[in-house]
Write a protein that holds these residues in place. Structure first.
Motif, short mmCIF file in Angstrom:
data_model
loop_
_atom_site.label_atom_id
_atom_site.label_comp_id
_atom_site.label_asym_id
_atom_site.label_seq_id
_atom_site.Cartn_x
_atom_site.Cartn_y
_atom_site.Cartn_z
N MET A 1 -4.13 1.83 -2.53
CA MET A 1 -4.19 1.87 -1.08
C MET A 1 -3.60 0.54 -0.57
O MET A 1 -3.86 -0.52 -1.13
CB MET A 1 -5.64 2.04 -0.63
N ASP A 2 -2.85 0.60 0.48
CA ASP A 2 -2.24 -0.59 1.04
C ASP A 2 -3.10 -1.15 2.18
O ASP A 2 -4.20 -0.65 2.46
CB ASP A 2 -0.82 -0.31 1.51
N LEU A 3 -2.58 -2.17 2.84
CA LEU A 3 -3.33 -2.84 3.90
C LEU A 3 -3.64 -1.90 5.07
O LEU A 3 -4.73 -1.94 5.63
CB LEU A 3 -2.54 -4.06 4.41
N TYR A 6 -6.56 0.36 4.04
CA TYR A 6 -7.83 -0.36 4.10
C TYR A 6 -8.26 -0.60 5.55
O TYR A 6 -9.45 -0.52 5.87
CB TYR A 6 -7.75 -1.69 3.36
N TYR A 73 -9.24 -0.45 -7.02
CA TYR A 73 -8.60 -1.38 -7.95
C TYR A 73 -8.73 -0.93 -9.40
O TYR A 73 -7.77 -0.97 -10.17
CB TYR A 73 -9.19 -2.78 -7.77
#
Length: 81
Positions: A1-3, A6, A73
């Motif tokens: 997942m990227d910024l 999130y 992660y």
């Protein structure tokens, strides 16, 4: 997942958790046995403690996002076929 993922997850979960935190510790005018003046709804809270609830809500959401980040992660849950 990227910024962005999130950020969206944080925003949505913050609002969902807010609606779970808001009723905690609420004492209404009806329950407090205080004199009720004209124009006051009996079901409204005596002291809303909004600042305290916002801080609690943010702490819970940050803890939730840490768990989400760790799951992402370490790839503990895979949604890909």
């Amino acid at each position: 997942m990227d910024l962005i993922g999130y950020s969206i997850t944080f925003f949505v979960s913050w609002w969902i958790i807010l609606f779970m935190v808001l009723p905690l510790g609420v004492k209404t005018h009806h329950e407090s046995d205080e004199e009720i003046t004209d124009g006051v709804e009996v079901g409204s809270p005596v002291h809303a403690n909004i600042k305290k609830k916002m801080v609690l809500n943010t702490i819970i959401t940050v803890c939730f996002m840490i768990v989400v980040g760790l799951v992402d992660y370490f790839d503990l849950v895979s949604l890909k076929p």
